[in-house]
Enzyme design. Structure first.
Site, PDB file in Angstrom:
ATOM      1  N   CYS A   3      14.734  68.398  19.543  1.00  0.00           N
ATOM      2  CA  CYS A   3      14.282  67.079  20.157  1.00  0.00           C
ATOM      3  C   CYS A   3      13.959  67.362  21.311  1.00  0.00           C
ATOM      4  O   CYS A   3      14.349  68.302  22.532  1.00  0.00           O
ATOM      5  CB  CYS A   3      16.119  66.975  20.734  1.00  0.00           C
ATOM      6  N   CYS A   6      15.920  67.146  24.597  1.00  0.00           N
ATOM      7  CA  CYS A   6      16.683  68.616  25.405  1.00  0.00           C
ATOM      8  C   CYS A   6      15.764  69.820  25.382  1.00  0.00           C
ATOM      9  O   CYS A   6      16.089  70.681  26.316  1.00  0.00           O
ATOM     10  CB  CYS A   6      17.091  68.649  23.759  1.00  0.00           C
ATOM     11  N   ASN A  84      16.789  50.986  24.976  1.00  0.00           N
ATOM     12  CA  ASN A  84      16.740  50.836  23.537  1.00  0.00           C
ATOM     13  C   ASN A  84      17.275  51.454  22.256  1.00  0.00           C
ATOM     14  O   ASN A  84      17.236  52.516  22.500  1.00  0.00           O
ATOM     15  CB  ASN A  84      14.577  50.646  22.690  1.00  0.00           C
ATOM     16  N   GLY A  90      12.124  49.630  19.620  1.00  0.00           N
ATOM     17  CA  GLY A  90      10.842  50.130  20.077  1.00  0.00           C
ATOM     18  C   GLY A  90      11.666  52.080  20.304  1.00  0.00           C
ATOM     19  O   GLY A  90      10.890  52.611  21.316  1.00  0.00           O
ATOM     20  N   HIS A  95      17.250  60.763  21.671  1.00  0.00           N
ATOM     21  CA  HIS A  95      18.169  60.748  22.574  1.00  0.00           C
ATOM     22  C   HIS A  95      18.521  60.099  23.995  1.00  0.00           C
ATOM     23  O   HIS A  95      16.976  59.975  23.857  1.00  0.00           O
ATOM     24  CB  HIS A  95      17.228  62.499  23.392  1.00  0.00           C
ATOM     25  N   HIS A  97      18.391  57.485  26.553  1.00  0.00           N
ATOM     26  CA  HIS A  97      17.564  57.651  27.949  1.00  0.00           C
ATOM     27  C   HIS A  97      17.658  56.048  28.147  1.00  0.00           C
ATOM     28  O   HIS A  97      17.640  54.747  27.481  1.00  0.00           O
ATOM     29  CB  HIS A  97      16.208  58.162  27.696  1.00  0.00           C
ATOM     30  N   HIS A  99      15.629  53.567  30.165  1.00  0.00           N
ATOM     31  CA  HIS A  99      14.045  53.496  31.303  1.00  0.00           C
ATOM     32  C   HIS A  99      14.774  52.668  33.563  1.00  0.00           C
ATOM     33  O   HIS A  99      16.001  52.286  32.369  1.00  0.00           O
ATOM     34  CB  HIS A  99      13.090  52.367  30.616  1.00  0.00           C
TER      35      HIS A  99
END
Ligand code: 5GP
Ligand code: ZN
Length: 111
Positions: A3, A6, A84, A90, A95, A97, A99
């Site tokens: 990942c 990670c 997303n 998209g 992992h 996250h 934005h």
């Protein structure tokens, strides 16, 4: 460990880190879509926001708190936060996250 995020958390891949604590790391997006474009990433590896909410509401809350703190530190008067979920939306890194986008006028519908 394959990942990407990670690896950034582990310090194996460099990133422009903006904030870090026990639960969260935040760094500049490599392909910014606005003058401020940071990714707020839980250190817990989960695939998406729904998984994060299910597995660690505290980490999800920490992600939003970090986003607001960073937005204020950047002097943003408004900002957009986006998760997303799924390739069709998209998502390209699986992992979770958040934005954080700001520093320009942000259109709605999104643009
Ligand atoms: P997603 O498309 O999954 O919602 O968002 C993934 C984001 O990660 C994209 O905006 C992309 O520009 C960013 N990204 C991809 N690879 C890297 C990288 O190696 N470093 C950083 N800082 N951001 C990356
Ligand atoms: Zn991961």
């Amino acid at each position: 460990m394959s990942c990407l995020f990670c690896k950034i958390i582990a310090g194996e891949i460099p990133a422009e880190i903006k904030f870090q604590d026990e639960q969260v790391i935040a760094f500049a997006d490599i392909n910014p879509q606005a003058p401020v474009h940071f990714l707020i990433v839980p250190k817990l590896h989960v695939e998406n926001a729904a998984e994060l909410a299910a597995q660690s509401p505290a980490a999800l809350s920490a992600v939003f708190a970090a986003a607001d703190q960073l937005a204020k530190a950047e002097g943003l008067t408004g900002y957009r936060t986006v998760f997303n979920t799924g390739a069709d939306a998209g998502q390209s890194v699986f992992h979770a996250h958040l934005h954080l986008l700001g520093g320009r006028g942000l259109a709605w519908p999104p643009g």
